[in-house]
Design an enzyme around this catalytic site. Structure first.
Site, PDB file in Angstrom:
ATOM      1  N   GLU A  51      62.260 -28.823  67.324  1.00  0.00           N
ATOM      2  CA  GLU A  51      60.912 -28.329  67.579  1.00  0.00           C
ATOM      3  C   GLU A  51      60.670 -26.930  67.031  1.00  0.00           C
ATOM      4  O   GLU A  51      59.537 -26.508  66.833  1.00  0.00           O
ATOM      5  CB  GLU A  51      60.608 -28.351  69.089  1.00  0.00           C
ATOM      6  CG  GLU A  51      61.360 -27.322  69.918  1.00  0.00           C
ATOM      7  CD  GLU A  51      62.731 -27.819  70.347  1.00  0.00           C
ATOM      8  OE1 GLU A  51      63.365 -27.143  71.151  1.00  0.00           O
ATOM      9  OE2 GLU A  51      63.166 -28.872  69.871  1.00  0.00           O
ATOM     10  N   ASP A  57      51.221 -21.139  29.036  1.00  0.00           N
ATOM     11  CA  ASP A  57      50.618 -20.847  27.747  1.00  0.00           C
ATOM     12  C   ASP A  57      51.396 -19.688  27.151  1.00  0.00           C
ATOM     13  O   ASP A  57      52.174 -19.031  27.839  1.00  0.00           O
ATOM     14  CB  ASP A  57      49.146 -20.468  27.943  1.00  0.00           C
ATOM     15  CG  ASP A  57      48.360 -20.473  26.638  1.00  0.00           C
ATOM     16  OD1 ASP A  57      48.958 -20.806  25.596  1.00  0.00           O
ATOM     17  OD2 ASP A  57      47.164 -20.139  26.670  1.00  0.00           O
ATOM     18  N   ASP A  97      45.857 -18.744  33.123  1.00  0.00           N
ATOM     19  CA  ASP A  97      44.803 -17.842  33.582  1.00  0.00           C
ATOM     20  C   ASP A  97      43.435 -18.179  33.017  1.00  0.00           C
ATOM     21  O   ASP A  97      42.473 -17.459  33.245  1.00  0.00           O
ATOM     22  CB  ASP A  97      45.148 -16.396  33.229  1.00  0.00           C
ATOM     23  CG  ASP A  97      45.315 -16.178  31.723  1.00  0.00           C
ATOM     24  OD1 ASP A  97      45.185 -17.163  30.964  1.00  0.00           O
ATOM     25  OD2 ASP A  97      45.591 -15.039  31.319  1.00  0.00           O
ATOM     26  N   ASP A 136      43.130 -24.019  31.936  1.00  0.00           N
ATOM     27  CA  ASP A 136      44.375 -24.189  32.694  1.00  0.00           C
ATOM     28  C   ASP A 136      44.139 -24.755  34.093  1.00  0.00           C
ATOM     29  O   ASP A 136      45.104 -25.064  34.796  1.00  0.00           O
ATOM     30  CB  ASP A 136      45.100 -22.837  32.830  1.00  0.00           C
ATOM     31  CG  ASP A 136      45.557 -22.288  31.495  1.00  0.00           C
ATOM     32  OD1 ASP A 136      46.119 -23.070  30.710  1.00  0.00           O
ATOM     33  OD2 ASP A 136      45.361 -21.090  31.237  1.00  0.00           O
ATOM     34  N   ASN A 170      74.906 -33.646  69.657  1.00  0.00           N
ATOM     35  CA  ASN A 170      74.618 -33.629  71.094  1.00  0.00           C
ATOM     36  C   ASN A 170      74.157 -34.997  71.586  1.00  0.00           C
ATOM     37  O   ASN A 170      74.544 -35.440  72.674  1.00  0.00           O
ATOM     38  CB  ASN A 170      73.540 -32.589  71.403  1.00  0.00           C
ATOM     39  CG  ASN A 170      74.096 -31.180  71.435  1.00  0.00           C
ATOM     40  OD1 ASN A 170      75.309 -30.981  71.542  1.00  0.00           O
ATOM     41  ND2 ASN A 170      73.218 -30.200  71.317  1.00  0.00           N
ATOM     42  N   ASN A 176      68.549 -26.446  74.942  1.00  0.00           N
ATOM     43  CA  ASN A 176      67.834 -26.483  73.672  1.00  0.00           C
ATOM     44  C   ASN A 176      67.073 -25.177  73.430  1.00  0.00           C
ATOM     45  O   ASN A 176      67.029 -24.654  72.315  1.00  0.00           O
ATOM     46  CB  ASN A 176      66.865 -27.667  73.680  1.00  0.00           C
ATOM     47  CG  ASN A 176      66.400 -28.046  72.287  1.00  0.00           C
ATOM     48  OD1 ASN A 176      67.204 -28.288  71.400  1.00  0.00           O
ATOM     49  ND2 ASN A 176      65.083 -28.076  72.092  1.00  0.00           N
ATOM     50  N   ASP A 197      67.684 -22.532  70.419  1.00  0.00           N
ATOM     51  CA  ASP A 197      66.589 -22.136  69.523  1.00  0.00           C
ATOM     52  C   ASP A 197      66.474 -20.627  69.425  1.00  0.00           C
ATOM     53  O   ASP A 197      66.226 -20.081  68.343  1.00  0.00           O
ATOM     54  CB  ASP A 197      65.269 -22.729  70.019  1.00  0.00           C
ATOM     55  CG  ASP A 197      65.170 -24.222  69.756  1.00  0.00           C
ATOM     56  OD1 ASP A 197      65.981 -24.739  68.957  1.00  0.00           O
ATOM     57  OD2 ASP A 197      64.294 -24.878  70.351  1.00  0.00           O
TER      58      ASP A 197
END
Length: 870
Positions: free
Chosen positions: A311, A353, A617, A621, A685, A710, A714
């Site tokens: 998560e 280019d 640019d 393009d 686990n 958990n 984390d």
């Protein structure tokens, strides 16, 4: 602005009914090119006095504002809501909603916190980057000079309509697609459309449309191009989405294709979701069958689902990418979309280019030589006198000549000038100095040759005859073949008192030599290309310029071998997909490509399994920027290019790109650390939980303990974005490899389960632990192994010796271990189902953890030898 005198330019035509709509019968671009001035005014229902204000307003309602179709920008609320569509965020929402529905509101709190944190970080970074990109966007000049109701005035370019009479001068951005009615020495830079660095000469003569792909109509100028020199008056024929610019912009309304990052995160998310569903279903059935408690089975299975779902991954991805974006901004790269950072690092092909990237984007005089190709200062001197005494604004080639000083122009005076025109393509001046008068002509070699009957070599003048002519032509054709823009220089001694001259006097000239120009490669280009090559990024040039010039530049920077000629757009057009897929692997230089051909080449490279970046640019393009895995533009690019790009460079230089690539790979390396760590640890686990659920008479860990375990784990991973990255991790492109992650998870994960089962044995057979103490033992062992194993998994080297974690990651690991020990020994331990462990447990814990780290390192080394660590 000084405008041309239009009474002598236009006919006296006046439309009978100005309020009429622009002609019902549509005209093609070729029709506009071929039409004379009177026909144009009739067609567009206009006049030399321009439109009236009332008519202009009516047409503005009819045709709409003069704005190319712009990509619709999402509002803040839509941007925020889009962050909830991340697959892992959706999994957490589903689990949290189910937990809330069955009354487990405490379990919802950490899940909700992770969702909110991840979504907020991703939204804030993308929103800020978007605002920064908007500040960089500088669309074309906001006003245009027009004649309306017989008066010259400046108007907002958005209010231009077909039939408007527009005046252009040097430095102007062309505000619409315009048919030139009159011009003087007009030269236009079309590089934004074509990629060609040299300006294009334009005219007002009725002509034919040679090629729409190259915007080759001599009497048309296009929205977004710029006037280099000269002046012109013209009629607007197309505005907004109907222009060439607008046609390209319209293609960008389609959804952006899925990128390698999108595919990777989706693939990994589906892997974890499938693993979670299988494991949760199995554990639920096992608990129901062995424990007989349906509610306990549901609660435990939900806790297991949260435990298996990484998560924190959306948060860690967002934090990593946000940190990477900040680091890249310090390296002159602005990140518009966070996900593009990973694509940047995974990029193994960069398409670009040549103009301004490989070259200086500045025309330079490279050679001044006699007819035999030997350097000759007197040739430069004559070219300099010609350029210096030319009336009006100097074009790019003249300015390049005048940067040199071969003669003292103060010792000469101008007698007369024969202006340049597009039919003869020559400009001449007559000067007097150092005791002689000369007519000095400079222009297109093929035109000047027709006016020369002699040539000069080594100070001697000889007649041009059939024997010498092929040799003389060979030299300038050789220069052309090398990619130079070549002008010939000729002269004639004036022996009489003539003071006025015209084009008929450009005869019996002596061919003096040639001046050759080029937009040269940047001094840093070859080194930058080499450094990108060392990083595993191959550069392919997709240019709109001609094949000879492109090939020459690419040879000089090491992208092509001598004699190699670029693959042209015409050749690409003739290839089917299979042939083109093979060609893009074998060749690195492509020239004379249209925007759609560039897009097709990029798609073929992607189809061959590459992650493709595109640097551009110009207007031409935009489609390529969109279809590539990561579109890269620059701060002074046209608006449409910056809108299509995901990264914006503050400096158009490949060395800036190199730094950005390294930063992208560092960012992705830390994301992969968390993915490997989270998937293998959580899978281990769950294997342990499944085994324990089958063989133990009680649930091995209470649901709240699973969630707490958990959560602490984390916390220990939050500092991963700050971690050091090994040099090996940035040496080559790295993308999502879900198969490798799955293999790593399946092989490394069960190693932790071995030590979990050993912990079960120690708890049951050595300490004869009751349920509470058993769960405490496993909780502590699980936290210690999960928290410390990151130091092994984070590197392919030997941990602590050859590669060390950042001080923040190290500190985070220590803090979490202290918190875990404090928790099971705190007054709150009983409320959480923990029992204070005996002191004899800690030596066993140390032995288990040390053995686990050594075993994982050994398995990791075997895994790297067999499968690699990419």
């Amino acid at each position: 602005m000084l405008h041309l005198k239009r009474s002598s330019i236009f006919s006296s035509h006046r439309p009978d009914a100005e309020s009429a709509v622009v002609s019902d019968e549509p005209w093609s671009e070729a029709d506009f090119v071929k039409a004379g001035a009177d026909a144009l005014f009739r067609k567009l229902v206009s006049s030399p006095a321009g439109l009236s204000e009332a008519e202009a307003k009516r047409r503005l309602k009819q045709f709409g504002p003069n704005e190319p179709a712009r990509k619709r920008r999402r509002g803040p609320i839509v941007q925020l809501l889009s962050k909830f569509t991340n697959p892992l965020v959706l999994v957490l929402i589903i689990i949290g909603s189910f937990s809330f529905a069955i009354g487990e509101r405490v379990s919802v709190i950490p899940i909700a916190a992770m969702i909110i944190l991840s979504v907020t970080i991703a939204f804030v970074q993308e929103y800020r980057s978007g605002r920064e990109a908007e500040r960089l966007i500088a669309l074309v000049r906001t006003t245009a000079s027009v004649t309306r109701g017989g008066h010259d005035k400046e108007v907002d370019t958005r209010t231009l309509v077909p039939g408007d009479l527009v005046h252009l001068a040097a430095g102007d951005i062309v505000p619409a697609d315009i048919r030139i009615v009159h011009c003087k020495d007009l030269s236009v830079n079309q590089s934004a459309l074509t990629g060609e660095s040299f300006p294009v000469d334009k005219c007002d003569t009725v002509g034919s449309l040679h090629t729409t792909a190259d915007y080759g109509a001599g009497n048309l100028v296009y929205l977004g191009t710029s006037v280099v020199s000269g002046s012109a008056d013209g009629l607007v024929i197309k505005t907004g989405a109907a222009t060439q610019f607008g046609a390209i912009a319209g293609q960008l309304s389609e959804a952006r294709p899925e990128t390698s990052f999108d595919r990777g995160i989706r693939g990994f998310s589906m892997l974890m979701i499938k693993a979670m569903m299988v494991m949760v279903l199995f554990i639920f059935v096992a608990v129901v069958l062995t424990k007989g408690t349906f509610l306990e089975a549901i609660l435990f299975s939900l806790a297991v689902a949260v435990g298996l779902t990484p998560e924190l991954l959306p948060t860690m991805v967002a934090v990593n990418l946000s940190k990477g974006a900040a680091a890249m901004s310090r390296r002159k790269v602005i990140v518009k979309h966070l996900n593009s950072i990973q694509n940047f690092g995974a990029m193994d092909i960069l398409c670009t280019d040549k103009t301004g990237t490989l070259t200086l984007d500045n025309v330079v005089l490279i050679k001044h030589c006699d007819v035999a190709g030997r350097e000759d200062e007197s040739v430069l001197g004559m070219a300099q006198l010609n350029a210096h005494f030319e009336t009006g604004l100097k074009n790019l080639l003249d300015r390049a000549v005048l940067k040199h000083a071969a003669v003292d122009v103060g010792r000469y005076r101008k007698i007369d000038e024969i202006p340049f025109d597009f039919s003869r393509r020559i400009m001449s001046v007559v000067v007097e100095g150092e005791g002689k008068r000369q007519l000095i002509a400079k222009g297109a070699p093929e035109e000047l040759f027709q006016r020369c009957n002699r040539f000069e070599q080594d100070g001697k003048v000889a007649p041009i005859d059939d024997l010498h002519l092929p040799t003389l032509r060979q030299e300038f054709e050789s220069l052309n073949g090398e990619g130079f823009r070549v002008l010939a220089v000729g002269y004639r001694e004036i022996t009489d008192d003539q003071h006025t001259f015209n084009k008929d006097d450009e005869k019996d000239l002596v061919l003096k030599g040639y001046v050759a120009f080029l937009d040269p490669p940047k001094p840093s280009a070859k080194k930058a290309l080499d450094s990108l090559r060392e990083l595993g990024v191959l550069v392919k040039v997709l240019s709109g310029d001609n094949a000879i010039v492109t090939s020459k530049i690419c040879f000089e920077v090491g992208l092509a071998s001598e004699g190699d000629i670029a693959v042209t757009g015409d050749e690409v057009e003739q290839m089917d997909d299979a042939a083109l897929a093979e060609t893009v692997e074998k060749h690195d230089v492509f020239a004379r490509l249209s925007p759609m051909q560039k897009e097709r080449v990029i798609k073929m490279i992607q189809k061959n399994g590459h992650t493709v970046g595109y640097l551009g640019d110009g207007i031409n393009d935009a489609a390529s920027l969109k279809v590539s895995d990561v579109g890269i533009s620059v701060n002074n690019a046209v608006d449409i290019a910056k809108e299509s790009a995901e990264l914006i460079l503050l400096e158009k230089d490949l060395s800036v790109l190199r730094d950005g690539v390294i930063e992208g790979r560092r960012t992705f390396a830390n994301i992969i650390k968390f993915v490997r760590m989270g998937s293998s640890s959580n899978f281990g686990n769950m294997v342990s939980l499944t085994g324990a659920s089958l063989f133990l008479p009680f649930v091995p860990m209470a649901p709240i303990q699973v969630l707490l375990n958990n959560f602490l784990y984390d916390l220990s991973q939050i500092a991963i974005p700050t971690d050091n990255v090994d040099e090996d991790d940035v040496r080559k492109p790295r993308g999502w490899n879900v198969a490798s992650i799955k293999r790593f998870m399946i092989i490394i994960g069960p190693v932790s389960s071995i030590f979990d089962f050993l912990t079960f044995g120690v708890a049951l057979f050595l300490f004869h632990a009751p349920v509470g103490l058993f769960r405490t033992f496993w909780f502590i062992e699980s936290i210690f192994t999960q928290t410390l194993i990151i130091h092994v998994i984070r590197t392919a080297k030997r941990p602590f010796i050859e590669s060390r974690a950042s001080r923040y990651l190290t500190a985070g690991s220590i803090i979490v271990l202290i918190l875990a020990l404090a928790l099971v020994n705190s007054p709150f331990a009983g409320a959480l189902g923990f029992v204070r462990p005996p002191l004899a447990w800690y030596p066993m814990l140390a032995a288990l953890v040390i053995c686990y780290l050594f075993m994982t390192q050994a398995v990791k080394k075997w895994f790297i030898r067999k499968y690699g660590y990419g």
